[in-house]
Design an enzyme around this catalytic site. Structure first.
Site, PDB file in Angstrom:
ATOM      1  N   ASN A  32     -10.700   7.901 -36.348  1.00  0.00           N
ATOM      2  CA  ASN A  32     -11.727   9.225 -36.479  1.00  0.00           C
ATOM      3  C   ASN A  32     -11.688   9.387 -38.095  1.00  0.00           C
ATOM      4  O   ASN A  32     -12.278  10.393 -38.574  1.00  0.00           O
ATOM      5  CB  ASN A  32     -10.952  10.267 -35.858  1.00  0.00           C
ATOM      6  CG  ASN A  32      -9.757  10.730 -36.315  1.00  0.00           C
ATOM      7  OD1 ASN A  32      -9.116  10.149 -37.133  1.00  0.00           O
ATOM      8  ND2 ASN A  32      -9.341  11.988 -36.064  1.00  0.00           N
ATOM      9  N   VAL A  57      -8.408   9.704 -30.856  1.00  0.00           N
ATOM     10  CA  VAL A  57      -7.710   9.277 -29.827  1.00  0.00           C
ATOM     11  C   VAL A  57      -6.792  10.300 -29.059  1.00  0.00           C
ATOM     12  O   VAL A  57      -6.387  10.136 -27.882  1.00  0.00           O
ATOM     13  CB  VAL A  57      -6.574   8.262 -30.125  1.00  0.00           C
ATOM     14  CG1 VAL A  57      -7.108   6.720 -30.113  1.00  0.00           C
ATOM     15  CG2 VAL A  57      -5.433   8.616 -31.354  1.00  0.00           C
ATOM     16  N   SER A  75      -2.186   7.541 -36.758  1.00  0.00           N
ATOM     17  CA  SER A  75      -1.524   8.656 -36.906  1.00  0.00           C
ATOM     18  C   SER A  75      -1.476   8.755 -38.253  1.00  0.00           C
ATOM     19  O   SER A  75      -1.588   8.067 -39.197  1.00  0.00           O
ATOM     20  CB  SER A  75      -0.127   8.509 -36.408  1.00  0.00           C
ATOM     21  OG  SER A  75       0.547   9.571 -36.748  1.00  0.00           O
ATOM     22  N   TYR A 150       6.149  14.611 -37.527  1.00  0.00           N
ATOM     23  CA  TYR A 150       5.687  13.226 -37.307  1.00  0.00           C
ATOM     24  C   TYR A 150       6.956  12.443 -36.359  1.00  0.00           C
ATOM     25  O   TYR A 150       6.643  11.647 -35.285  1.00  0.00           O
ATOM     26  CB  TYR A 150       5.825  12.588 -38.586  1.00  0.00           C
ATOM     27  CG  TYR A 150       5.365  11.074 -38.752  1.00  0.00           C
ATOM     28  CD1 TYR A 150       4.328  10.660 -38.248  1.00  0.00           C
ATOM     29  CD2 TYR A 150       6.254  10.201 -39.268  1.00  0.00           C
ATOM     30  CE1 TYR A 150       3.881   9.206 -38.298  1.00  0.00           C
ATOM     31  CE2 TYR A 150       6.161   8.835 -39.433  1.00  0.00           C
ATOM     32  CZ  TYR A 150       4.954   8.393 -38.879  1.00  0.00           C
ATOM     33  OH  TYR A 150       4.595   6.934 -38.967  1.00  0.00           O
ATOM     34  N   ARG A 191       2.802   8.762 -51.433  1.00  0.00           N
ATOM     35  CA  ARG A 191       4.036   7.612 -51.113  1.00  0.00           C
ATOM     36  C   ARG A 191       4.413   7.255 -52.398  1.00  0.00           C
ATOM     37  O   ARG A 191       3.788   6.909 -53.139  1.00  0.00           O
ATOM     38  CB  ARG A 191       3.890   6.834 -49.819  1.00  0.00           C
ATOM     39  CG  ARG A 191       4.099   7.671 -48.756  1.00  0.00           C
ATOM     40  CD  ARG A 191       3.969   6.634 -47.535  1.00  0.00           C
ATOM     41  NE  ARG A 191       2.787   6.455 -47.205  1.00  0.00           N
ATOM     42  CZ  ARG A 191       2.637   6.048 -45.848  1.00  0.00           C
ATOM     43  NH1 ARG A 191       3.380   5.688 -44.984  1.00  0.00           N
ATOM     44  NH2 ARG A 191       1.231   5.841 -45.325  1.00  0.00           N
TER      45      ARG A 191
END
Ligand code: UDP
Length: 319
Positions: A32, A57, A75, A150, A191
């Site tokens: 998406n 999803v 995710s 998460y 990150r």
């Protein structure tokens, strides 16, 4: 095989699509674009073996025709609170992708008798009390901690996957993915590798959070994808760690990046930038991957960084 990959426009999902196409499969990508990017799959637009659905999803999903395998990679995954694409800022979507998304994918796998592979994570171990982490360690996660959206979504996803295996006999598998880097990482996701490599290429000092004594073990993406594909082709049902077992402190990691890139600007310590419950140590025990899959990483940090630099330079307009 005809294979559905959710999160196909993400860093790992897009590399997975490439590898599965190279192996001769037909691939159906789904994403998406909430954190993934169309750029990551643009090169597949004319590939007749690749098709794409823009879908979330966590809503009901329908894929016409036979589906031999499903890899659920959709995710958000960055723990950085500053990142718009991180799970701190997408908490509900993260929980829905792990819970409802996994349920929807398992529903297709059950209907189609597909091989199912769940992208799980080293985060299910939380801030680990044992070291290195083997698959038998149940983890140390605070269910209401800030990283929990998460961690607990992935823990729930693992439980649901095993329930579908044990109760419905679905042919499932679970990969626990440790820190990975390479081309197509989101440079802005906050990150360690994207931040530090970007800073090094721009000639800036590298931001090490805390005192840099916390450790991670970084795997180059091609190695990781090879491990995942071996798991897909295997008959294993229980979780398998895939990651590089070479552990280093974040300070050592930053110093290595500066050296490889030739950055002279050094390092700055940001004492207060570590997220709450940022794990102090992380290193995969890959005994099971070695034994069951005959897999271990082959690409060392220097080679991996060299292969990552051209993508970063291009994104930064330095190429
Ligand atoms: N980190 C850092 N500087 C940065 C970004 C991250 O020192 O610019 C640290 C972060 O605090 C953590 C480690 O690097 O201890 C790895 O963080 P990352 O966000 O890559 O993911 P994690 O391994 O925590 O899931």
């Amino acid at each position: 095989m005809r294979i559905l990959v959710t999160g196909a426009a993400g860093f790992l999902g897009s590399h997975l699509c490439d590898r599965l196409l190279t192996d001769g499969h037909e691939v159906i990508g789904m994403d998406n674009f909430i954190t993934g990017s169309p750029d990551n799959i643009a090169h597949l637009a004319d590939n007749e073996s690749f098709s794409f659905y823009k879908r979330d999803v966590s809503n009901y999903i329908f894929v016409p025709g036979k589906v031999d395998a499903i890899l659920h990679f959709a995710s958000p995954a960055s723990p950085n609170p500053q990142s718009k694409a991180g799970y701190f800022n997408l908490p509900i979507q993260t929980m829905k992708a792990g819970a409802l998304g996994t349920h929807n994918c398992l529903g297709i796998a059950r209907r189609e008798s597909s091989r199912f592979l769940l992208a799980s994570t080293s985060e299910i171990y939380g801030d680990p009390e044992i070291h290195p982490q083997s698959e038998s360690y149940p983890g140390n996660v605070d269910p209401i901690g800030e990283r929990a959206v998460y961690d607990e979504a992935k823990r729930f996803a693992e439980s649901l996957t095993m329930a579908y295996h044990r109760f419905h006999g679905v042919n499932t598998s679970i990969v626990r993915i440790f820190n990975t880097y390479g081309p197509r990482m989101d440079l802005e996701d906050g990150r360690a590798l994207p931040n530090l490599l970007k800073q090094a290429l721009l000639g800036q000092p590298l931001t090490v959070y805390g005192d840099g004594s916390q450790t991670r073990s970084f795997c180059f993406v091609d190695d990781l994808i090879d491990g995942i594909v071996r798991l897909l082709y295997s008959e294993e049902h229980f979780p398998v760690n895939i990651g590089n077992p070479i552990e280093m402190s974040i300070l050592q990691f930053a110093e290595a990046i500066n050296k490889i890139v030739g950055n002279k600007a050094g390092i700055v310590f940001e004492e207060n930038s570590r997220s709450v419950r940022d794990p102090q140590r992380r290193q995969p025990d890959i005994t099971r991957a070695r034994e069951i899959l005959g897999w271990e990483p082959k690409i060392d940090l220097e080679e991996g960084i060299r292969r990552t630099v051209p993508f970063f330079k291009q994104k930064l307009g330095l190429a």
